[in-house]
Scaffold this motif. Structure first.
Motif, PDB file in Angstrom:
ATOM      1  N   ALA A  30       0.855  -1.191   0.000  1.00  0.00           N
ATOM      2  CA  ALA A  30       0.000   0.000   0.000  1.00  0.00           C
ATOM      3  C   ALA A  30       0.887   1.236   0.000  1.00  0.00           C
ATOM      4  N   VAL A  31       1.076   1.845  -1.169  1.00  0.00           N
ATOM      5  CA  VAL A  31       1.934   3.018  -1.310  1.00  0.00           C
ATOM      6  C   VAL A  31       1.074   4.177  -1.810  1.00  0.00           C
ATOM      7  N   ALA A  32       0.919   5.206  -1.006  1.00  0.00           N
ATOM      8  CA  ALA A  32       0.128   6.377  -1.381  1.00  0.00           C
ATOM      9  C   ALA A  32       0.946   7.294  -2.287  1.00  0.00           C
ATOM     10  N   PRO A  33       0.281   8.113  -3.134  1.00  0.00           N
ATOM     11  CA  PRO A  33       1.015   9.058  -3.985  1.00  0.00           C
ATOM     12  C   PRO A  33       1.919   9.987  -3.176  1.00  0.00           C
ATOM     13  N   GLU A  34       1.451  10.393  -1.972  1.00  0.00           N
ATOM     14  CA  GLU A  34       2.279  11.270  -1.146  1.00  0.00           C
ATOM     15  C   GLU A  34       3.580  10.598  -0.720  1.00  0.00           C
ATOM     16  N   GLN A  35       3.540   9.263  -0.546  1.00  0.00           N
ATOM     17  CA  GLN A  35       4.759   8.545  -0.188  1.00  0.00           C
ATOM     18  C   GLN A  35       5.743   8.513  -1.353  1.00  0.00           C
ATOM     19  N   THR A  36       5.220   8.394  -2.577  1.00  0.00           N
ATOM     20  CA  THR A  36       6.098   8.433  -3.747  1.00  0.00           C
ATOM     21  C   THR A  36       6.806   9.781  -3.832  1.00  0.00           C
ATOM     22  N   ILE A  37       6.064  10.864  -3.595  1.00  0.00           N
ATOM     23  CA  ILE A  37       6.660  12.205  -3.619  1.00  0.00           C
ATOM     24  C   ILE A  37       7.704  12.340  -2.524  1.00  0.00           C
ATOM     25  N   ALA A  38       7.397  11.806  -1.324  1.00  0.00           N
ATOM     26  CA  ALA A  38       8.369  11.860  -0.227  1.00  0.00           C
ATOM     27  C   ALA A  38       9.632  11.080  -0.571  1.00  0.00           C
ATOM     28  N   PHE A  39       9.491   9.962  -1.275  1.00  0.00           N
ATOM     29  CA  PHE A  39      10.641   9.168  -1.708  1.00  0.00           C
ATOM     30  C   PHE A  39      11.529   9.991  -2.638  1.00  0.00           C
ATOM     31  N   LEU A  40      10.923  10.673  -3.613  1.00  0.00           N
ATOM     32  CA  LEU A  40      11.700  11.504  -4.540  1.00  0.00           C
ATOM     33  C   LEU A  40      12.422  12.624  -3.792  1.00  0.00           C
ATOM     34  N   ARG A  41      11.744  13.244  -2.842  1.00  0.00           N
ATOM     35  CA  ARG A  41      12.361  14.334  -2.094  1.00  0.00           C
ATOM     36  C   ARG A  41      13.510  13.817  -1.222  1.00  0.00           C
ATOM     37  N   ALA A  42      13.325  12.627  -0.645  1.00  0.00           N
ATOM     38  CA  ALA A  42      14.379  12.068   0.202  1.00  0.00           C
ATOM     39  C   ALA A  42      15.633  11.768  -0.609  1.00  0.00           C
ATOM     40  N   VAL A  43      15.451  11.207  -1.800  1.00  0.00           N
ATOM     41  CA  VAL A  43      16.600  10.920  -2.660  1.00  0.00           C
ATOM     42  C   VAL A  43      17.299  12.211  -3.064  1.00  0.00           C
ATOM     43  N   ASP A  44      16.499  13.247  -3.401  1.00  0.00           N
ATOM     44  CA  ASP A  44      17.082  14.527  -3.777  1.00  0.00           C
ATOM     45  C   ASP A  44      17.820  15.156  -2.598  1.00  0.00           C
ATOM     46  N   LEU A  45      17.258  15.022  -1.394  1.00  0.00           N
ATOM     47  CA  LEU A  45      17.875  15.624  -0.213  1.00  0.00           C
ATOM     48  C   LEU A  45      19.178  14.916   0.166  1.00  0.00           C
ATOM     49  N   LEU A  46      19.177  13.593   0.047  1.00  0.00           N
ATOM     50  CA  LEU A  46      20.360  12.832   0.441  1.00  0.00           C
ATOM     51  C   LEU A  46      21.511  12.967  -0.542  1.00  0.00           C
ATOM     52  N   GLY A  47      21.164  13.229  -1.821  1.00  0.00           N
ATOM     53  CA  GLY A  47      22.213  13.218  -2.835  1.00  0.00           C
ATOM     54  C   GLY A  47      22.954  11.894  -2.805  1.00  0.00           C
ATOM     55  N   PRO A  48      22.240  10.769  -3.002  1.00  0.00           N
ATOM     56  CA  PRO A  48      22.801   9.453  -2.698  1.00  0.00           C
ATOM     57  C   PRO A  48      24.094   9.166  -3.452  1.00  0.00           C
ATOM     58  N   ARG A  49      25.036   8.567  -2.711  1.00  0.00           N
ATOM     59  CA  ARG A  49      26.309   8.187  -3.307  1.00  0.00           C
ATOM     60  C   ARG A  49      26.359   6.699  -3.636  1.00  0.00           C
ATOM     61  N   SER A  50      25.384   5.945  -3.173  1.00  0.00           N
ATOM     62  CA  SER A  50      25.357   4.511  -3.462  1.00  0.00           C
ATOM     63  C   SER A  50      23.913   4.048  -3.528  1.00  0.00           C
ATOM     64  N   ILE A  51      23.731   2.832  -4.050  1.00  0.00           N
ATOM     65  CA  ILE A  51      22.391   2.277  -4.168  1.00  0.00           C
ATOM     66  C   ILE A  51      21.784   1.997  -2.795  1.00  0.00           C
ATOM     67  N   GLU A  52      22.638   1.776  -1.778  1.00  0.00           N
ATOM     68  CA  GLU A  52      22.128   1.530  -0.440  1.00  0.00           C
ATOM     69  C   GLU A  52      21.476   2.773   0.149  1.00  0.00           C
ATOM     70  N   HIS A  53      21.953   3.959  -0.241  1.00  0.00           N
ATOM     71  CA  HIS A  53      21.301   5.192   0.214  1.00  0.00           C
ATOM     72  C   HIS A  53      19.885   5.272  -0.326  1.00  0.00           C
ATOM     73  N   ILE A  54      19.728   4.868  -1.600  1.00  0.00           N
ATOM     74  CA  ILE A  54      18.380   4.872  -2.198  1.00  0.00           C
ATOM     75  C   ILE A  54      17.505   3.839  -1.504  1.00  0.00           C
ATOM     76  N   ARG A  55      18.073   2.671  -1.161  1.00  0.00           N
ATOM     77  CA  ARG A  55      17.302   1.635  -0.470  1.00  0.00           C
ATOM     78  C   ARG A  55      16.791   2.156   0.886  1.00  0.00           C
ATOM     79  N   ARG A  56      17.672   2.848   1.616  1.00  0.00           N
ATOM     80  CA  ARG A  56      17.266   3.362   2.916  1.00  0.00           C
ATOM     81  C   ARG A  56      16.198   4.445   2.783  1.00  0.00           C
ATOM     82  N   ALA A  57      16.337   5.300   1.778  1.00  0.00           N
ATOM     83  CA  ALA A  57      15.316   6.329   1.554  1.00  0.00           C
ATOM     84  C   ALA A  57      13.983   5.684   1.198  1.00  0.00           C
ATOM     85  N   ALA A  58      14.014   4.626   0.392  1.00  0.00           N
ATOM     86  CA  ALA A  58      12.779   3.934   0.022  1.00  0.00           C
ATOM     87  C   ALA A  58      12.125   3.286   1.232  1.00  0.00           C
TER      88      ALA A  58
END
Length: 376
Positions: A30-58
């Motif tokens: 169950a993933v709401a549209p607001e959660q998808t937007i929060a995921f995009l913002r988290a990735v942008d905020l973290l400036g991920p350096r590895s795929i594990e950063h994206i996993r943690r943001a997700a």
């Protein structure tokens, strides 16, 4: 944004991220549209350096249930790393399921399984995405009386502001002195005050799964009347997904509002995953805020096909925020009704009432009865 044309309009860097949220929904998360937007913002905020950063943001923003974290990680690896293997042992992923896979770069979307419920009499866990029209029964007179009586029968709470009153717990010195000035300084009577009351917010959660098929149209017509009769109402539908309908139901024309709602909801008459839907609701801070101090009304038969522990945990968190939770089930028309499902039986102590929701008149009577309680 689930199809190829919608993804094509997105910036190239965001397409795999949005596609992953779509993949999770296709696999029963169950993933709401607001959660998808929060995921995009988290990735942008973290400036991920590895795929594990994206996993943690997700994991932080899409909030997978603890018992399905292995499935979540397997889907993440398959989507972003191209890892082969089974996503997990989840009951909802059967090898005989019909699925449609669209590939655009790393995009993969699993749509509908074959366990689609047609009769409306049994609960299923399968997600069925469908388009339908809403044709509510002829409850027009009942809803008109409800709209007329609701302003005087809304649940209320004590506010922090004071107002003058004939009787009250204390004296209103300011009002008393003002009255004395008009009488040449003579205090003719001491004014009193009492706490003003405020209307409590109402959160309405409507089950649109297959087992509620016979009541869905009537319940949404009731939701439209409630939105226009009370000042602070939020309406969500749930089945295998969570959809906010408050904005479209604010349209005055009922037929037009319900037509827009029919286009907005995708999981009509499908599976029943109450726990996952409520967890998705609570995972979005703005949504969870709607429940604070509110009267939560759930129109559902409670036939959960997901993990009952998720349902119990979610309802417990919801009860901690809300003023009260009222569960209106069409199965409770019989006064001797007792919940039989494991999830509904476990949450019964958390509910203020488990009562009849088999007709629009019964639902309206219960909502109007809440206003008779003393403001607290």
């Amino acid at each position: 944004m689930t199809g190829r044309p919608a993804l094509a309009r997105l910036p190239a860097a965001t397409r795999p991220l949005v596609a992953f949220a779509t993949l999770l929904r296709g696999n029963g998360f169950a993933v709401a549209p607001e959660q998808t937007i929060a995921f995009l913002r988290a990735v942008d905020l973290l400036g991920p350096r590895s795929i594990e950063h994206i996993r943690r943001a997700a994991a932080a923003t899409l909030a997978p249930p603890h018992d399905r974290r292995d499935t979540f990680d397997a889907l993440f690896d398959a989507h972003f790393l191209g890892a082969a293997g089974e996503p997990g042992d989840d009951d909802e992923l059967q090898p005989d399921d019909e699925m449609k896979v669209e590939e655009e770069g790393a995009h993969q979307e699993i749509l509908v399984g074959e366990e689609v419920h047609e009769t409306g009499r049994e609960a299923t866990a399968a997600e069925a995405l469908a388009v339908r029209s809403i044709t509510p029964p002829d409850d027009g007179e009942t809803l008109r009386r409800f709209a007329r009586d609701l302003p005087d029968a809304q649940p209320r709470r004590r506010g922090y502001r004071r107002r003058s009153a004939r009787r009250g717990p204390g004296f209103d010195l300011a009002a008393s002195l003002k009255a004395a000035i008009r009488n040449d300084g003579e205090v003719m009577a001491l004014k009193r005050w009492r706490r003003a009351t405020r209307v409590r917010p109402v959160l309405l959660l409507v089950d649109v799964s297959g087992s509620m098929k016979q009541r869905t149209d009537a319940n949404l017509a009731f939701a439209h009347a409630l939105v226009h009769g009370a000042p602070r109402v939020e309406v969500f539908t749930f089945g295998t997904r969570l959809t906010r309908l408050t904005t479209v139901l604010k349209r005055r024309n009922r037929a037009r509002a319900l037509a827009l709602a029919a286009d907005l909801v995708a999981d009509w008459d499908g599976g029943t995953r109450i726990g996952d839907a409520l967890q998705a609701f609570l995972a979005v801070p703005r949504f969870a805020g709607y429940a604070r101090g509110a009267v939560v009304v759930i129109l559902s038969d409670g036939l959960e096909r997901g993990d009952p522990r998720a349902m119990v945990q979610a309802v417990g968190r919801l009860a901690a925020r809300a003023h009260r939770i009222d569960w209106l089930s069409p199965l409770a028309a019989d006064s001797a009704y007792r919940p039989e499902t494991e999830g509904l039986a476990a949450i019964r102590p958390l509910l203020a009432s488990l009562t009849n929701g088999s007709t629009t008149a019964a639902v309206c009577r219960h909502i109007l009865s809440l206003g008779r309680e003393r403001a607290a």
